[in-house]
Every structure is written in C-alpha cells, then in structure tokens.
Scaffold this motif. Structure first.
Motif, PDB file in Angstrom:
ATOM      1  N   TRP A   2      29.538  45.221  43.601  1.00 29.73           N
ATOM      2  CA  TRP A   2      30.526  44.203  44.003  1.00 29.73           C
ATOM      3  C   TRP A   2      31.858  44.788  44.485  1.00 29.73           C
ATOM      4  CZ3 TRP A   2      29.836  39.387  45.406  1.00 29.73           C
ATOM      5  CH2 TRP A   2      28.721  38.673  44.940  1.00 29.73           C
ATOM      6  N   PRO A   3      32.462  45.760  43.746  1.00 27.93           N
ATOM      7  CA  PRO A   3      33.787  46.220  44.195  1.00 27.93           C
ATOM      8  C   PRO A   3      33.760  46.867  45.575  1.00 27.93           C
ATOM      9  CG  PRO A   3      33.311  46.946  41.948  1.00 27.93           C
ATOM     10  CD  PRO A   3      32.042  46.385  42.489  1.00 27.93           C
ATOM     11  N   LYS A   4      32.565  47.339  46.021  1.00 32.76           N
ATOM     12  CA  LYS A   4      32.501  48.037  47.312  1.00 32.76           C
ATOM     13  C   LYS A   4      32.002  47.133  48.437  1.00 32.76           C
ATOM     14  CE  LYS A   4      30.335  51.293  44.580  1.00 32.76           C
ATOM     15  NZ  LYS A   4      29.130  51.960  44.311  1.00 32.76           N
ATOM     16  N   LEU A   5      31.664  45.884  48.102  1.00 30.84           N
ATOM     17  CA  LEU A   5      30.943  45.041  49.063  1.00 30.84           C
ATOM     18  C   LEU A   5      31.790  44.656  50.291  1.00 30.84           C
ATOM     19  CD1 LEU A   5      28.089  44.046  49.243  1.00 30.84           C
ATOM     20  CD2 LEU A   5      28.775  41.917  48.149  1.00 30.84           C
ATOM     21  N   THR A   6      33.073  44.376  50.057  1.00 28.15           N
ATOM     22  CA  THR A   6      33.948  43.993  51.169  1.00 28.15           C
ATOM     23  C   THR A   6      33.990  45.103  52.213  1.00 28.15           C
ATOM     24  OG1 THR A   6      35.282  42.462  49.906  1.00 28.15           O
ATOM     25  CG2 THR A   6      36.385  43.544  51.739  1.00 28.15           C
ATOM     26  N   LYS A   7      34.117  46.337  51.740  1.00 25.84           N
ATOM     27  CA  LYS A   7      34.178  47.473  52.659  1.00 25.84           C
ATOM     28  C   LYS A   7      32.816  47.691  53.313  1.00 25.84           C
ATOM     29  CE  LYS A   7      36.211  51.962  52.984  1.00 25.84           C
ATOM     30  NZ  LYS A   7      36.300  53.239  52.345  1.00 25.84           N
ATOM     31  N   GLU A   8      31.788  47.617  52.506  1.00 23.51           N
ATOM     32  CA  GLU A   8      30.419  47.820  53.013  1.00 23.51           C
ATOM     33  C   GLU A   8      30.118  46.865  54.183  1.00 23.51           C
ATOM     34  OE1 GLU A   8      27.495  49.558  51.738  1.00 23.51           O
ATOM     35  OE2 GLU A   8      26.254  48.548  53.240  1.00 23.51           O
ATOM     36  N   LEU A   9      30.506  45.586  54.000  1.00 28.19           N
ATOM     37  CA  LEU A   9      30.154  44.571  54.998  1.00 28.19           C
ATOM     38  C   LEU A   9      31.258  44.345  56.031  1.00 28.19           C
ATOM     39  CD1 LEU A   9      28.549  41.911  52.594  1.00 28.19           C
ATOM     40  CD2 LEU A   9      27.366  43.578  54.025  1.00 28.19           C
ATOM     41  N   ASN A  10      32.418  44.992  55.833  1.00 27.63           N
ATOM     42  CA  ASN A  10      33.598  44.718  56.666  1.00 27.63           C
ATOM     43  C   ASN A  10      33.853  43.204  56.702  1.00 27.63           C
ATOM     44  OD1 ASN A  10      34.452  44.606  60.124  1.00 27.63           O
ATOM     45  ND2 ASN A  10      35.811  45.240  58.501  1.00 27.63           N
ATOM     46  N   TYR A  11      33.747  42.611  55.510  1.00 29.56           N
ATOM     47  CA  TYR A  11      33.903  41.150  55.396  1.00 29.56           C
ATOM     48  C   TYR A  11      34.444  40.882  53.992  1.00 29.56           C
ATOM     49  CZ  TYR A  11      32.935  36.387  56.780  1.00 29.56           C
ATOM     50  OH  TYR A  11      33.073  35.082  57.167  1.00 29.56           O
ATOM     51  N   ASN A  12      35.524  40.136  53.914  1.00 30.70           N
ATOM     52  CA  ASN A  12      36.186  39.973  52.618  1.00 30.70           C
ATOM     53  C   ASN A  12      35.410  39.006  51.717  1.00 30.70           C
ATOM     54  OD1 ASN A  12      37.898  39.879  50.490  1.00 30.70           O
ATOM     55  ND2 ASN A  12      39.682  39.122  51.619  1.00 30.70           N
ATOM     56  N   VAL A  13      34.716  39.561  50.716  1.00 28.57           N
ATOM     57  CA  VAL A  13      33.949  38.688  49.810  1.00 28.57           C
ATOM     58  C   VAL A  13      34.814  38.242  48.622  1.00 28.57           C
ATOM     59  CG1 VAL A  13      31.720  39.663  50.481  1.00 28.57           C
ATOM     60  CG2 VAL A  13      32.894  40.568  48.456  1.00 28.57           C
ATOM     61  N   MET A  14      36.068  38.631  48.657  1.00 28.48           N
ATOM     62  CA  MET A  14      37.059  38.166  47.670  1.00 28.48           C
ATOM     63  C   MET A  14      36.602  38.385  46.237  1.00 28.48           C
ATOM     64  SD  MET A  14      38.090  34.790  49.855  1.00 28.48           S
ATOM     65  CE  MET A  14      39.371  34.098  48.888  1.00 28.48           C
ATOM     66  N   PHE A  15      36.017  39.555  45.990  1.00 26.46           N
ATOM     67  CA  PHE A  15      35.614  39.854  44.608  1.00 26.46           C
ATOM     68  C   PHE A  15      36.877  40.028  43.772  1.00 26.46           C
ATOM     69  CE2 PHE A  15      34.450  43.158  41.376  1.00 26.46           C
ATOM     70  CZ  PHE A  15      33.766  42.274  40.548  1.00 26.46           C
ATOM     71  N   SER A  16      36.942  39.300  42.678  1.00 25.75           N
ATOM     72  CA  SER A  16      38.146  39.303  41.850  1.00 25.75           C
ATOM     73  C   SER A  16      37.760  39.567  40.396  1.00 25.75           C
ATOM     74  CB  SER A  16      38.825  37.933  41.987  1.00 25.75           C
ATOM     75  OG  SER A  16      39.747  37.729  40.957  1.00 25.75           O
ATOM     76  N   PRO A  17      37.825  40.826  39.965  1.00 25.17           N
ATOM     77  CA  PRO A  17      37.426  41.159  38.590  1.00 25.17           C
ATOM     78  C   PRO A  17      38.510  40.753  37.592  1.00 25.17           C
ATOM     79  CG  PRO A  17      38.018  43.161  39.787  1.00 25.17           C
ATOM     80  CD  PRO A  17      38.244  42.008  40.735  1.00 25.17           C
ATOM     81  N   ARG A  18      38.574  39.470  37.302  1.00 25.16           N
ATOM     82  CA  ARG A  18      39.650  38.929  36.457  1.00 25.16           C
ATOM     83  C   ARG A  18      39.211  38.780  35.010  1.00 25.16           C
ATOM     84  NH1 ARG A  18      40.104  33.136  39.444  1.00 25.16           N
ATOM     85  NH2 ARG A  18      40.277  34.516  41.218  1.00 25.16           N
ATOM     86  N   GLY A  19      38.012  39.286  34.670  1.00 22.68           N
ATOM     87  CA  GLY A  19      37.515  39.217  33.301  1.00 22.68           C
ATOM     88  C   GLY A  19      36.743  37.935  33.037  1.00 22.68           C
ATOM     89  N   VAL A  20      35.661  38.061  32.272  1.00 21.70           N
ATOM     90  CA  VAL A  20      34.897  36.883  31.843  1.00 21.70           C
ATOM     91  C   VAL A  20      34.875  36.875  30.315  1.00 21.70           C
ATOM     92  CG1 VAL A  20      32.612  35.800  31.777  1.00 21.70           C
ATOM     93  CG2 VAL A  20      33.461  36.761  33.929  1.00 21.70           C
ATOM     94  N   ILE A  21      35.300  35.734  29.751  1.00 20.60           N
ATOM     95  CA  ILE A  21      35.338  35.573  28.288  1.00 20.60           C
ATOM     96  C   ILE A  21      34.195  34.656  27.861  1.00 20.60           C
ATOM     97  CG2 ILE A  21      36.655  34.618  26.378  1.00 20.60           C
ATOM     98  CD1 ILE A  21      39.166  35.171  27.732  1.00 20.60           C
ATOM     99  N   HIS A  22      33.446  35.084  26.855  1.00 20.95           N
ATOM    100  CA  HIS A  22      32.440  34.204  26.233  1.00 20.95           C
ATOM    101  C   HIS A  22      32.950  33.826  24.851  1.00 20.95           C
ATOM    102  CE1 HIS A  22      29.191  35.288  29.089  1.00 20.95           C
ATOM    103  NE2 HIS A  22      28.776  34.102  28.731  1.00 20.95           N
ATOM    104  N   MET A  23      33.112  32.537  24.613  1.00 18.18           N
ATOM    105  CA  MET A  23      33.730  32.101  23.363  1.00 18.18           C
ATOM    106  C   MET A  23      32.730  32.064  22.203  1.00 18.18           C
ATOM    107  SD  MET A  23      36.659  31.527  24.489  1.00 18.18           S
ATOM    108  CE  MET A  23      37.328  30.817  22.999  1.00 18.18           C
ATOM    109  N   ALA A  24      33.258  32.296  20.992  1.00 17.87           N
ATOM    110  CA  ALA A  24      32.477  32.096  19.762  1.00 17.87           C
ATOM    111  C   ALA A  24      33.173  31.014  18.941  1.00 17.87           C
ATOM    112  CB  ALA A  24      32.406  33.388  18.965  1.00 17.87           C
ATOM    113  N   HIS A  25      32.411  29.966  18.581  1.00 21.77           N
ATOM    114  CA  HIS A  25      32.999  28.862  17.798  1.00 21.77           C
ATOM    115  C   HIS A  25      32.297  28.672  16.460  1.00 21.77           C
ATOM    116  CE1 HIS A  25      35.080  27.480  21.447  1.00 21.77           C
ATOM    117  NE2 HIS A  25      33.955  27.684  22.060  1.00 21.77           N
ATOM    118  N   THR A  26      31.204  29.389  16.245  1.00 21.08           N
ATOM    119  CA  THR A  26      30.450  29.241  14.991  1.00 21.08           C
ATOM    120  C   THR A  26      30.058  30.631  14.494  1.00 21.08           C
ATOM    121  OG1 THR A  26      28.318  29.217  16.107  1.00 21.08           O
ATOM    122  CG2 THR A  26      29.399  27.074  15.845  1.00 21.08           C
ATOM    123  N   GLU A  27      29.581  30.687  13.246  1.00 26.73           N
ATOM    124  CA  GLU A  27      29.087  31.976  12.719  1.00 26.73           C
ATOM    125  C   GLU A  27      27.958  32.497  13.606  1.00 26.73           C
ATOM    126  OE1 GLU A  27      29.962  33.969  10.098  1.00 26.73           O
ATOM    127  OE2 GLU A  27      31.771  32.730  10.081  1.00 26.73           O
ATOM    128  N   GLY A  28      27.096  31.562  14.051  1.00 25.36           N
ATOM    129  CA  GLY A  28      25.971  31.931  14.914  1.00 25.36           C
ATOM    130  C   GLY A  28      26.450  32.566  16.215  1.00 25.36           C
TER     131      GLY A  28
END
Ligand code: FAD
Ligand code: PYC
Length: 458
Positions: free
Chosen positions: A142-168
């Motif tokens: 993903w980080p190299k795709l814009t350059k690879e394709l010469n097309y802005n795929v707007m990859f934005s590595p802003r972090g993904v959070i997975h929440m935990a709300h129970t012991e499980g």
C-alpha cells in the motif's frame, strides 16, 4: 521495484538495453524478468509539471486515463470483473508476467461493485499465519502504490483501533496480539486511557452498557481511496496493453473436455485458454455457469455517510461487540458501517433494521454524534466463505481460476491479491502465498478460520 533484477546484467547492457531488447523476440518475458517497465506504452505521467501544463490549456487536453476498446475475438487470458482485484490481477499479469494480450470484462462500470462501495479500511491484524501471509503482503504494498501506479490512491496509515468491551474481547485481542507478534506483524495493546488519548471523542465512562476495557492498535493500518485504487490499476493495466471492456457481461463458458476454450458475453463470444473470475458477490453465479459449486454465500453489506464535519476523528475505530466501525473521510463525512444482512441477496441494498442498529451503536460509543445527520446509504454484495477467508484457486476445469470469498474484508487485500492471483493464472500454479487459499481446503479440512478477525462486518 526490486533492484536485484538489475544486478545480473552488466553495465554495458544498460547503455544499450533498448536496442538489445528490441532485438529479442520474446522481449516482454525478458522485460518482466528484469522488471524493466515498458515505457513505450506508458501513458502521460501525472506530475506537477503536467498539472501546470494542462492548467494553461484549461484542462482540455488531458489524455483519457484508459481506452474503451471493442472486444477482440481472442485473448491469451480473460479476467471477469473490473473491481480492484480483477484490475490488479490484469496489471500484474501484464507487468510481471509479460501477458499483455488480455482483457478485463466488466458487466457494469469499472469499480462499480464492492470496490467502489466499501469503507476503505486497510489493515493486516488477522489471526492465522496463512492470512498474515496475504494481508501483510498487501499492507507492505500500500505505501508504494501511489508511486507504482503514478496515481494517488490516498493511502492514509492513520491507525486502526479494535475495541475491547468485555473479558471475551480482551482475551481475543490478547490472542491476536500474541499471534501477530509471532508472525512479525506490528500490533499494540492500548489501555482505556491510551484509547482516550488516541481518540479523544470516544466515550470511556465506566457506567455504560459496554465500557471501554482496552483496544488493539495497528499504527501502519488505515484507509485508502477506493475509486482511485480501481482507476489507478485500470490506467496502469491499460497502459501495458490490457483491454478493459465495460458493459460486457459474461453469460457462459465454452468448456471442452474439461478445459476452458472461451467465454460467452453480451458482446459476443471470445476465445481464450485462461479465465480468471474475480466477481465477488456473483462468484457462485459464475461458478454455476461452469457447472461448479463454491462454498460461498452472498449477502448485502451496507454502509452510510454523515454530513461533512470539521476534522474530528483521525483514526479508524472498530467495535465488534457494540457493532459499528467508523472513520472520517477527507471530505469530512463520517464513514460508518455495521454487520452484513443475515439473508442472502443480490440486490445492492440492505435492510433498515441494520441502519437503525448501526446508529444506536454509533451514539453509544460516541454520544457527541447524536445530532449529526446521515446523508447516503448503499450496499454491496459480499461473498462469504464459511471460514471467512478467501479463495484464490485453480478449479477442476483447466484454465479456469477463481479469486473470491473476500467477504466483508477484501479491499485491504487488493494489491496483494492481484499480485498473487496474477502469478497463479500466468504460471498455472499457485503463488506460495495463495496456495493455502485453494478450494481443496474445504475437502482437506485445513480451514483458515478468520471469523473473529474478519471483524464487525461479519
Ligand atoms: P468487486 O469490486 O465487487 O468487483 C467484481 C466485479 O465483477 C463487479 O464490478 C461486477 O460488476 C463484476 N461482475 C460480476 N458478474 C459479472 C459478469 N457475469 N460479467 C462481468 N462482470 C461481472 N473490505 C475491506 O478490506 N475494508 C473495508 O473497510 C471494507 N468495507 C466494506 C464495506 C461495504 C459496505 C462492502 C460492500 C464491502 C466492504 N469491504 C471492505 C469488502 C470489499 O469491498 C471487497 O472484498 C472487495 O472490494 C472485493 O473486490 P473485488 O474486486 O473482488 O470485487
Ligand atoms: O475488513 O476491516 C475490514 C472491514 C471493515 C469494515 C468492513 N470490513
């Protein structure tokens, strides 16, 4: 582009590489081997200079990003489905395997299936080693795709959070955290205080139905622009000679003695020895045309967007238990999704009760959003395998291949999936990353169970 390919050639070769390559009959194969891009077919380069030049002529002279050719009577290979995966497959077949006499056939418009309907989350925090193989491969591209394709795929590595709300949830997150660390995949555990720091607008009160007990965070994960991915691959594939034919539905196969000979389409019959079906929610329909049954079910999955807001959320947040996920688009809209509809359908619309539940879950986690208005909702048809993992596979019919079953989570895999499926078709043998995702896992029992990591949308 790996430099290692160049090292086997002497310096003089580079001085004369054009003339040498021209003199060699099978030069596409050699070029592919050496990773030399075929510049003769490159379309105009998008750059600050081309932007300035075209501004001077009031943007009237931009070259079309891809052609609209009529189908030829015969191709070396045909890809059915111009979603991100099909277009990426064609691109890598042309670029890395020198197969340029190929067509991508699309019944509607390119990117109009799930690719243009998804919520664009890109991550690689799956549980099983096989899944990490494919999703981490994709995440590394993903980080190299814009350059690879010469097309802005707007990859934005802003972090993904997975929440935990129970012991499980906490146990599940800990298990995946440990698995990912063993696989060399970066994943962090966050305490409720750290969650609040990372995403200040979330409600971390202790007296709610599902309090925030912690979360996992993958910092290199994020979002990309879905249409741009389809458009970038389309433009790249077209530049390498691939014919992308829209409004061309495949209605049947020509199969003789267990081998593919061609496809029947609404624009005539086309001869070919290799067909790659990349038709997502319609994969079982395609398989049936060839007399095969796939372990795939089709369900509507919907999403919606709010009115645009000022920047308020700079990460992606997913909660399996409260059952919602969201991010904020560059336009300011909140992009929000929930679970797939339980019934099977091919209608690209979902049930209202899902939307209602989605809104309840959203405001439970983010009371701050209780008065914003929703603007649009839509659905795609996702193809789900029982183990929530994809099929990247040869079939009992020689020359017929399927790439499907990505269910609610295939957007993130687009570059990796196209890359390994291209290899599988071009060489008629599975890429090592693709091998575990063969149809045979449903007879051998080597399932790749990702029902938890496939997340809230399942
Ligand atoms: P598609 O983009 O659906 O392309 C298949 C194409 O095949 C279509 O264009 C279709 O018209 C064409 N076709 C079908 N039948 C024929 C035929 N007979 N002849 C010719 N053409 C045909 N994944 C993530 O990783 N992250 C997410 O956040 C995410 N969110 C999602 C949210 C929603 C609401 C939906 C619906 C999906 C989401 N997904 C997500 C899943 C993701 O969108 C898909 O897994 C992925 O886009 C599949 O890409 P594809 O190229 O295989 O399929
Ligand atoms: O796979 O990350 C995912 C996803 C999020 C929403 C739909 N799918």
């Amino acid at each position: 582009m790996p430099k290692s390919g160049y090292k086997i050639i002497s310096k003089n070769y580079f001085l004369n590489r054009t003339s040498i390559l021209q003199g060699i009959k099978n030069r596409h194969k050699l070029k592919a081997l050496l990773h030399v891009p075929d510049c003769s077919k490159m379309r105009q380069n998008y750059s600050i200079i081309s932007l300035a030049r075209n501004a001077l002529s009031f943007h009237k002279n931009w070259e079309k990003a891809w052609r609209s050719p009529d189908p030829k009577p015969e191709y070396d290979a045909v890809i059915v489905g111009a979603g991100g995966h099909g277009l990426a497959t064609a691109y890598y077949m042309a670029k890395e395997h020198g197969l340029t006499n190929i067509a991508v056939l699309e019944k509607g418009w390119l990117g109009g299936g799930n690719t243009g309907r998804n919520t664009t989350i890109v991550r690689a925090n799956y549980l099983q080693d096989e899944s990490t193989g494919i999703y981490a491969h994709a995440l590394s591209m993903w980080p190299k795709l814009t350059k690879e394709l010469n097309y802005n795929v707007m990859f934005s590595p802003r972090g993904v959070i997975h929440m935990a709300h129970t012991e499980g949830d906490l146990k599940e997150i800990a298990r995946r955290h440990n698995a990912n660390r063993l696989q060399g995949v970066e994943l962090e555990f966050l305490t409720p205080q750290q969650v609040k720091k990372f995403c200040p607008i979330i409600n971390t009160a202790r007296d709610v139905r599902y309090p925030v007990l912690g979360a996992s965070l993958q910092r290199k994960a994020g979002v990309a622009r879905h249409d741009a991915v389809a458009w970038g691959y389309a433009r790249g594939a077209d530049a390498l000679g691939v014919d992308i034919i829209q409004n061309c539905e495949v209605t049947g196969f020509d199969i003789e003695n267990g081998e593919v000979r061609g496809v029947c389409t609404t624009r005539g019959n086309i001869k070919t020895q290799k067909v790659g079906c990349v038709t997502a929610g319609h994969s079982s329909v395609m398989a049936e045309m060839a007399g095969l049954r796939l372990p795939v079910e089709s369900h509507p999955l919907q999403a919606l967007v709010s009115e645009p807001l000022k920047p308020i959320m700079n990460t992606v947040l997913m909660s399996n238990t409260v059952h919602v996920y969201l991010s904020q688009s560059d336009k300011g809209e909140l992009v929000i999704g929930a679970g797939a509809d339980l019934f099977n359908s091919y209608a690209q619309r979902g049930a209202f009760n899902v939307i209602e539940h989605q809104m309840g879950a959203l405001t439970e986690l983010f009371p701050i959003f209780s008065r914003i208005r929703m603007m649009r909702s839509w659905a795609g048809i996702v193809d789900i395998c029982p183990d929530a993992s994809p099929l990247i596979t040869k079939t009992p019919i020689k020359g017929l291949y399927f790439n499907c079953g990505w269910g609610t989570g295939g957007f993130k895999a687009t570059p990796g999936s196209g890359h390994v499926f291209a290899h599988t078709i071009a060489r008629d043998e599975p890429h090592t990353i693709a091998a575990p995702f063969a149809l045979s896992r449903f007879s051998s029992g080597r399932l790749i169970d990702e029902n938890i990591a496939a997340a809230v949308a399942h």
